[in-house]
Design a protein around this motif. Structure first.
Motif, PDB file in Angstrom:
ATOM      1  N   THR A 485       0.840  -1.195   0.000  1.00  0.00           N
ATOM      2  CA  THR A 485       0.000   0.000   0.000  1.00  0.00           C
ATOM      3  C   THR A 485       0.876   1.245   0.000  1.00  0.00           C
ATOM      4  O   THR A 485       1.567   1.538   0.975  1.00  0.00           O
ATOM      5  CB  THR A 485      -0.925   0.007   1.227  1.00  0.00           C
ATOM      6  N   ALA A 512      -5.382   9.532  -0.658  1.00  0.00           N
ATOM      7  CA  ALA A 512      -5.629   8.259  -1.365  1.00  0.00           C
ATOM      8  C   ALA A 512      -4.473   7.295  -1.131  1.00  0.00           C
ATOM      9  O   ALA A 512      -3.437   7.661  -0.552  1.00  0.00           O
ATOM     10  CB  ALA A 512      -5.821   8.503  -2.862  1.00  0.00           C
ATOM     11  N   HIS A 513      -4.670   6.051  -1.582  1.00  0.00           N
ATOM     12  CA  HIS A 513      -3.627   5.020  -1.530  1.00  0.00           C
ATOM     13  C   HIS A 513      -3.629   4.252  -2.854  1.00  0.00           C
ATOM     14  O   HIS A 513      -4.660   4.137  -3.518  1.00  0.00           O
ATOM     15  CB  HIS A 513      -3.859   4.041  -0.379  1.00  0.00           C
ATOM     16  N   VAL A 514      -2.462   3.766  -3.213  1.00  0.00           N
ATOM     17  CA  VAL A 514      -2.327   2.890  -4.377  1.00  0.00           C
ATOM     18  C   VAL A 514      -1.894   1.517  -3.869  1.00  0.00           C
ATOM     19  O   VAL A 514      -0.835   1.389  -3.250  1.00  0.00           O
ATOM     20  CB  VAL A 514      -1.275   3.414  -5.381  1.00  0.00           C
ATOM     21  N   HIS A 567      -3.694   1.120  -9.263  1.00  0.00           N
ATOM     22  CA  HIS A 567      -4.108   2.439  -9.765  1.00  0.00           C
ATOM     23  C   HIS A 567      -4.969   3.106  -8.704  1.00  0.00           C
ATOM     24  O   HIS A 567      -5.522   2.447  -7.810  1.00  0.00           O
ATOM     25  CB  HIS A 567      -4.884   2.317 -11.084  1.00  0.00           C
ATOM     26  N   CYS A 568      -5.083   4.442  -8.790  1.00  0.00           N
ATOM     27  CA  CYS A 568      -5.981   5.177  -7.905  1.00  0.00           C
ATOM     28  C   CYS A 568      -6.382   6.477  -8.579  1.00  0.00           C
ATOM     29  O   CYS A 568      -5.726   6.954  -9.510  1.00  0.00           O
ATOM     30  CB  CYS A 568      -5.358   5.439  -6.536  1.00  0.00           C
ATOM     31  N   HIS A 569      -7.473   7.042  -8.072  1.00  0.00           N
ATOM     32  CA  HIS A 569      -8.034   8.287  -8.582  1.00  0.00           C
ATOM     33  C   HIS A 569      -8.133   9.260  -7.418  1.00  0.00           C
ATOM     34  O   HIS A 569      -8.749   8.952  -6.400  1.00  0.00           O
ATOM     35  CB  HIS A 569      -9.419   8.024  -9.193  1.00  0.00           C
TER      36      HIS A 569
END
Length: 575
Positions: A485, A512-514, A567-569
């Motif tokens: 993470t 956020a986290h990826v 991936h993350c947004h």
């Protein structure tokens, strides 16, 4: 499913004091469209584009807009509650609250700021669903646009997004939802109305004088064909002093002169919805600075006052009174305009361009003939051409609708925050994307404190949809989980170097986290070593981060050997 053949843009300019809504309907394959502003609202008998941004909560239900005035307490200016970084007492005025029968910048019992904004916008949504029903078909796609003040930070903008979501706009009333700044919305309206004036290379400043905030920014026309493209030259700036200050000064003057007699009569006549205030609104739209006395009808229990005519029951306003009432908004907006012109000139000359050519003023206050005279005097002093478009009060709402139909391309915009990545086993490769020997990398991890890798920096201009692409080394021990993470950090500083070695400082947010999933990666294809009885792998990770400041998005994609493994947004500040 029927093909989508038409597009409806609904632009909601939710303001601190008033709200306006504009729409644009475009058929697929056609370029012609008309922007229409709603002038008919529940509870209002006179057509107007400005709906009061007020709420009340009778018996656990809510009333919004003009319908809220019938119930006490009436909550106003609650939009500012979304900006928790600003002390609310800066907006409080006990005298104004008492006279107008309103509660300012204060949450209703049991209500969070996002819930109050959502309640108001829910009322707008339900009205719009009925109002637009005859125009919508199963083949119509809906696109909602909102704007926020440039003085707001990232957290306030995120709170606004949450409030819109809670209101059901975009879900119960399905469609896409986009955001931009108030200055960009006003700029889009200016370009639509006055666009023929602007040539490639021209620099213009825009100042939007709203109900309680003034926004400003400066742009250069980068190109006109094949699409209109702008470069933002200066940081968007704003201040808390808008057109509502005129009403506040006027009512302060009335209380100073007539005290309880005025308060009693004002409440009897309907306070902010009274004919007395309607007449004052008419005065604002006609006063041009001439040395005339103005009279406003109001039955007052006053015997001796040189400012009240008992024969005609009229309040008297002298020329000095009117200058005093208007002075603060005019002086503050001109001060902000001057700062923008100075900065825009410096930036333009620094890059080999010409200075500012146009000063554009929008917002309801720009309708004032007196304000126009003062702004024109200032423009002449600064040797720039003043542009005040037709209907400046609806510039933001109409500009939002135009952005939804035909967007303006901004080749560069300033990032509003600094964003970075951190994981204790993640480190950038060398400058040439070259991998370090795994033995050296393990030794470095044990000796060197882990660092945040900063991707984008506050106040730095980036091209729209700017791509950050770098290669990282990720260490993995076989006795640990396969999902790593990675934390996305955000900080409201342009130079966070003093925080690089601090993993959890209080002023860093984690939006956020990826999650990097190594389970689909063939680890045997990567360097391996056994140290102190543990087996380590070193995996080369490619990080591609696309920063879209126009939409307020940061998209991060992580891959290894061409396989996407995370991936993350991230919703970001947008200008």
């Amino acid at each position: 499913m029927a093909p989508r053949t038409s597009k409806m843009v609904v632009a909601i300019d939710f303001g601190m004091t008033f709200t306006s809504v504009a729409s644009a309907h475009l058929e697929v394959g056609q370029d012609t469209f008309t922007v229409k502003t709603i002038h008919s609202w529940p509870g209002l008998t006179t057509p107007t584009s400005r709906l009061p941004s007020v709420l009340s909560y009778p018996e656990g239900d809510y009333r919004w807009g003009s319908l809220a005035y019938a119930f006490k307490p009436t909550y106003a200016w609650f939009k500012q509650l979304l900006d928790r970084q600003t002390p609310y007492n800066e907006f409080r005025d006990a005298n104004f609250e008492r006279v107008t029968n309103q509660t300012l910048v204060e949450p209703a019992p049991g209500k969070e700021p996002e819930q109050m904004v959502a309640d108001f916008l829910r009322g707008v949504r339900l009205f719009l669903m009925d109002y637009l029903s005859l125009l919508l078909t199963p083949a119509t796609t809906l696109h909602f646009w909102f704007s926020t003040p440039v003085v707001w930070g990232d957290a306030a903008r995120m709170a606004m997004r949450e409030a819109v979501h809670l209101s059901g706009i975009g879900s119960d009333f399905p469609g896409s939802v986009d955001f931009t700044s108030e200055s960009e919305s006003a700029a889009r309206y200016i370009l639509e109305r006055e666009g023929d004036r602007f040539k490639t290379g021209d620099v213009f400043c825009i100042c939007d004088v709203g109900g309680y905030t003034i926004d400003s920014a400066s742009y250069r026309v980068f190109s006109r064909e094949p699409v209109l493209r702008l470069t933002q030259l200066t940081e968007s700036r704003g201040m808390s002093c808008g057109a509502m200050t005129v009403e506040m000064r006027f009512l302060d003057l009335m209380m100073d002169r007539f005290d309880k007699a005025f308060e009693k009569a004002f409440h009897r006549e309907g306070a902010m919805t009274s004919s007395f205030m309607n007449k004052f609104a008419d005065l604002k739209e006609k006063y041009n600075g001439t040395g005339l006395e103005w009279r406003l009808k109001l039955e007052l229990d006053v015997i001796h006052s040189r400012f009240y005519d008992t024969r005609t029951s009229e309040v008297l306003l002298t020329p000095d009174d009117l200058v005093l009432i208007f002075q603060a908004v005019i002086d503050n907006s001109i001060h902000l305009m001057g700062a923008q012109l100075n900065e825009a000139d410096r930036e333009s000359y620094r890059h080999g361009g010409c200075g500012v050519k146009y000063l554009c003023v929008t917002g309801g206050f720009a309708n004032s003939p007196y304000a126009k005279i003062r702004y024109d005097e200032f423009a002449k002093e600064r040797d720039v051409e003043l542009i005040i478009p037709d209907h400046p009060a609806i510039a933001t709402a109409s500009g939002l609708a135009l952005l939804g139909v035909h967007n303006v391309a901004y080749i560069k915009k300033e990032c509003a925050r600094t964003y970075g990545l951190y994981h204790p086993d993640l480190m950038l490769t060398t400058g040439d994307n070259v991998e370090r020997p795994i033995i050296r990398r393990i030794d470095m991890m044990q000796r060197t404190p882990p660092k945040i890798t900063w991707l984008f920096y506050k106040d730095v201009s980036y091209e729209e949809n700017f791509l950050y692409s770098r290669r990282f080394e990720l260490l993995h021990a076989v006795d640990t989980i396969m999902i790593k993470t990675v934390t996305v950090y955000a900080i409201d500083k342009s130079d966070p170097e003093d925080k690089r070695n601090m993993i959890h400082p209080d002023d860093l947010e984690r939006p956020a986290h990826v999650d990097i999933n190594l389970s689909h990666i063939q680890l045997d294809h990567h360097p391996r070593v056994v140290r102190n009885g543990r087996t380590w792998y070193q995996v080369l990770i490619d990080v591609n981060a696309i920063l879209c400041l126009k939409k307020g998005e940061l998209n991060i994609e992580v891959s290894a050997n061409g396989t996407i493994c995370g991936h993350c947004h991230v919703l970001t500040a947008w200008g």
